[in-house]
Design a protein around this motif. Sequence first.
Motif, PDB file in Angstrom:
ATOM      1  N   GLN A 171      34.663  47.486  42.184  1.00 46.89           N
ATOM      2  CA  GLN A 171      33.442  46.067  41.913  1.00 46.89           C
ATOM      3  C   GLN A 171      34.155  44.736  42.767  1.00 46.89           C
ATOM      4  O   GLN A 171      33.507  44.203  43.386  1.00 46.89           O
ATOM      5  CB  GLN A 171      33.145  45.709  41.272  1.00 46.89           C
ATOM      6  N   GLU A 179      37.331  44.701  44.308  1.00 51.15           N
ATOM      7  CA  GLU A 179      37.372  44.516  45.673  1.00 51.15           C
ATOM      8  C   GLU A 179      36.874  44.848  46.882  1.00 51.15           C
ATOM      9  O   GLU A 179      37.061  44.215  47.684  1.00 51.15           O
ATOM     10  CB  GLU A 179      38.033  45.752  45.454  1.00 51.15           C
ATOM     11  N   ALA A 180      35.225  45.082  46.310  1.00 48.74           N
ATOM     12  CA  ALA A 180      34.059  44.794  47.308  1.00 48.74           C
ATOM     13  C   ALA A 180      34.096  43.619  47.467  1.00 48.74           C
ATOM     14  O   ALA A 180      33.241  43.458  48.452  1.00 48.74           O
ATOM     15  CB  ALA A 180      32.911  45.654  46.837  1.00 48.74           C
ATOM     16  N   GLU A 181      33.464  43.185  46.271  1.00 48.19           N
ATOM     17  CA  GLU A 181      33.721  41.094  46.654  1.00 48.19           C
ATOM     18  C   GLU A 181      34.709  40.726  47.079  1.00 48.19           C
ATOM     19  O   GLU A 181      33.927  39.294  48.480  1.00 48.19           O
ATOM     20  CB  GLU A 181      33.332  40.965  45.207  1.00 48.19           C
ATOM     21  N   ARG A 182      35.681  41.531  47.069  1.00 47.33           N
ATOM     22  CA  ARG A 182      36.367  40.363  48.019  1.00 47.33           C
ATOM     23  C   ARG A 182      36.894  40.738  49.194  1.00 47.33           C
ATOM     24  O   ARG A 182      36.735  39.998  50.166  1.00 47.33           O
ATOM     25  CB  ARG A 182      38.623  40.849  47.293  1.00 47.33           C
ATOM     26  N   GLU A 183      36.258  41.917  49.460  1.00 45.10           N
ATOM     27  CA  GLU A 183      35.943  42.125  51.421  1.00 45.10           C
ATOM     28  C   GLU A 183      34.401  41.847  50.944  1.00 45.10           C
ATOM     29  O   GLU A 183      34.314  41.633  52.851  1.00 45.10           O
ATOM     30  CB  GLU A 183      35.895  43.512  51.305  1.00 45.10           C
ATOM     31  N   ARG A 184      34.193  41.324  50.608  1.00 44.99           N
ATOM     32  CA  ARG A 184      32.962  41.158  51.357  1.00 44.99           C
ATOM     33  C   ARG A 184      33.158  39.114  51.802  1.00 44.99           C
ATOM     34  O   ARG A 184      32.340  38.882  52.577  1.00 44.99           O
ATOM     35  CB  ARG A 184      31.392  41.251  49.993  1.00 44.99           C
ATOM     36  N   ARG A 185      33.795  38.538  50.636  1.00 46.39           N
ATOM     37  CA  ARG A 185      34.372  37.696  50.530  1.00 46.39           C
ATOM     38  C   ARG A 185      35.208  37.445  52.146  1.00 46.39           C
ATOM     39  O   ARG A 185      34.597  36.516  52.932  1.00 46.39           O
ATOM     40  CB  ARG A 185      35.192  37.098  49.696  1.00 46.39           C
ATOM     41  N   SER A 186      36.016  37.930  52.086  1.00 42.77           N
ATOM     42  CA  SER A 186      37.337  38.440  53.552  1.00 42.77           C
ATOM     43  C   SER A 186      35.681  38.272  55.082  1.00 42.77           C
ATOM     44  O   SER A 186      36.016  37.769  55.751  1.00 42.77           O
ATOM     45  CB  SER A 186      38.231  39.102  53.489  1.00 42.77           C
ATOM     46  N   ARG A 187      34.984  39.717  54.675  1.00 45.18           N
ATOM     47  CA  ARG A 187      34.275  39.668  55.763  1.00 45.18           C
ATOM     48  C   ARG A 187      33.412  37.714  56.629  1.00 45.18           C
ATOM     49  O   ARG A 187      33.143  37.170  57.840  1.00 45.18           O
ATOM     50  CB  ARG A 187      33.586  40.561  55.697  1.00 45.18           C
ATOM     51  N   VAL A 188      32.442  37.690  55.112  1.00 45.39           N
ATOM     52  CA  VAL A 188      31.891  36.059  55.303  1.00 45.39           C
ATOM     53  C   VAL A 188      32.665  35.242  56.370  1.00 45.39           C
ATOM     54  O   VAL A 188      32.452  34.744  56.576  1.00 45.39           O
ATOM     55  CB  VAL A 188      31.397  36.094  54.042  1.00 45.39           C
TER      56      VAL A 188
END
Length: 300
Positions: free
Chosen positions: A178, A180-189
């Motif tokens: 969870q 890791e997915a949150e960090r990936e989402r922030r990175s893409r945004v």
Amino acid sequence: MDVVALVFLVLLALGAVMWFASARVVKQIERGVVFRLGRAQKSVRQPGLTALVPFVDRMTKVNVQVITLPVPAQDGITRDNVTVKVDAVVYFRVTDPWRAAVVVEDYRFAILQVAQTSLRSIIGKSEMDDLLSNREKLNEGLEIMMDSPAAGWGVDIDRVEIKDVALPESMKRSMSRQAEAERERRSRVITADGELQASEKLASAARTMSATPAALQLRLLQTMVEVAAEKNSTLVLPFPVEMLRFFEAAASGEASLPHAAADEPELPAGPPEPRSEPLLRANGSGPARSRVEPREADAS
């Protein structure tokens, strides 16, 4: 006279023995509760030298320092059905030595049991996120739950703190995914936001350069300088459209040159130039010779 002295010495020795038998020293960190013939005396002996009635009084010393009591890890299920193991530590002190010695048999053991039951109760009432991030509120709840029974024992709960929360391995892996997915989402945004801002700046720069064509050429030269700084790079330069237009204008200017030279006087025609024939080799190996045709007779 000797008998009187002997009796005096015996009484003196007996008094000394009685004094040593009744004298007690109470430390600064302790308070003494005296039981006389089984009855607890209301007056609590303060620090210093105190005397007891020999063979009648018994004194129990109670420590009034702040005591640190670790609470073993307790297994429990949170309100959101997650199995956790939580341990804590309790800081308390005795405020009423008489109650601590008379009302409860072993106040340390009693406090430990109350701490364990209160900790299990607070685990069942809380969610996993509260155990991990909102411990201050849980510590206050534990202190309130333990302070009520401890007050009747003459014990004051100073503070209660949760030390560690042990989660199952499956829950740790889920939380890791969870996060890791949150960090990936922030990175893409953040990347998309940067692309949007860059496109807006590029569009503004394009509008500025379109108003001044020379700016585009300066930018091209600047790019060439930046690329040429790397020694191991190959520069492929596109042919500018302005230069093509220049060559086209130059070509059109050369086409108009004959018209400009038409005003010049024409030179008289001279005799025709001799026409050279192909070189011949004698026997295929001799030196090459040239044959010149005789001039044609003048028609006149």
